[in-house]
Design a protein around this motif. Structure first.
Motif, mmCIF file in Angstrom:
data_model
loop_
_atom_site.group_PDB
_atom_site.id
_atom_site.type_symbol
_atom_site.label_atom_id
_atom_site.label_comp_id
_atom_site.label_asym_id
_atom_site.label_seq_id
_atom_site.Cartn_x
_atom_site.Cartn_y
_atom_site.Cartn_z
ATOM 1 N N ARG A 53 0.842 -1.198 0.000
ATOM 2 C CA ARG A 53 0.000 0.000 0.000
ATOM 3 C C ARG A 53 0.879 1.250 0.000
ATOM 4 O O ARG A 53 1.878 1.312 0.691
ATOM 5 N N SER B 137 -5.803 1.839 -4.518
ATOM 6 C CA SER B 137 -5.114 1.089 -5.563
ATOM 7 C C SER B 137 -5.418 1.694 -6.930
ATOM 8 O O SER B 137 -6.575 1.891 -7.296
ATOM 9 N N GLY B 138 -4.370 2.017 -7.687
ATOM 10 C CA GLY B 138 -4.522 2.592 -9.011
ATOM 11 C C GLY B 138 -4.668 4.104 -9.028
ATOM 12 O O GLY B 138 -4.719 4.703 -10.101
ATOM 13 N N ALA B 139 -4.738 4.752 -7.880
ATOM 14 C CA ALA B 139 -4.936 6.207 -7.817
ATOM 15 C C ALA B 139 -3.641 6.963 -7.553
ATOM 16 O O ALA B 139 -3.675 8.162 -7.304
ATOM 17 N N PHE B 140 -2.505 6.282 -7.635
ATOM 18 C CA PHE B 140 -1.229 6.942 -7.341
ATOM 19 C C PHE B 140 -0.895 8.048 -8.353
ATOM 20 O O PHE B 140 -0.474 9.140 -7.948
ATOM 21 N N GLU C 60 -2.900 10.024 -9.985
ATOM 22 C CA GLU C 60 -3.751 11.171 -9.672
ATOM 23 C C GLU C 60 -3.283 11.870 -8.407
ATOM 24 O O GLU C 60 -3.330 13.094 -8.301
ATOM 25 N N ARG D 48 8.358 -3.627 -6.867
ATOM 26 C CA ARG D 48 7.301 -2.744 -6.351
ATOM 27 C C ARG D 48 7.853 -1.340 -6.092
ATOM 28 O O ARG D 48 7.234 -0.341 -6.446
ATOM 29 N N GLU E 229 6.636 5.728 -11.546
ATOM 30 C CA GLU E 229 5.502 6.657 -11.563
ATOM 31 C C GLU E 229 5.943 8.059 -11.139
ATOM 32 O O GLU E 229 5.460 9.057 -11.672
#
Length: 149
Positions: A79, A89-92, A94, A122, A129
């Motif tokens: 997390r 999850s998947g909103a990093f 943004e 990871r 990103e």
């Protein structure tokens, strides 16, 4: 009701007691300073980020802290946290877009904390990103170590 008769010598003694004191009472000053010292000691020893992470060890030199830096933590379960807020999850991406620029228009420095039990991939995905979002100043946080690898 009591009536007191005072002689001339009694008046002199009383005037001496009413004279201004030439001594400074430092007890309240010492009390306040001790309380401030205790508050300072407690707040300095608190961790900067509340996400519990077991950091890997390294013999690297410590990095200076900057007031505009953002701490991103990756917990042992994978997390991601920006400061103390868990990211869905998947909103990093943004969440990275929502980070504001510093006063001079640059993106803030990033301090990346990753748990030692995480897969290397990871942590690299999080760094990828960050790079994709334009963050170029990334510091990795570790615990100190006394032995060389």
């Amino acid at each position: 009701m009591a009536v007191g008769l005072h002689s001339a010598s009694g008046r002199r003694g009383r005037r001496g007691r009413r004279a201004a004191m030439a001594e400074i009472n430092v007890t309240p000053l010492v009390d306040v300073m001790l309380v401030l010292l205790i508050i300072f000691m407690v707040t300095v020893t608190l961790p900067a980020v509340g996400v519990p992470i077991e950091l890997p060890e390294s013999r690297a030199n410590p990095v200076e802290e900057a007031p505009e830096q953002i701490t991103i933590s990756v917990a042992s379960d994978g997390r991601i946290y920006v400061e103390n807020e868990a990211i869905a999850s998947g909103a990093f991406p943004e969440a990275l877009e929502a980070i504001g620029r510093t006063g001079d228009g640059r993106l803030p420095a990033i301090v990346l904390r990753g748990d030692r039990s995480l897969d290397y991939g990871r942590v690299m995905a999080v760094m990828g990103e960050l790079g994709r979002a334009g963050f170029t100043s990334i510091s990795l946080v570790t615990d100190g170590s006394v032995t060389a690898p």
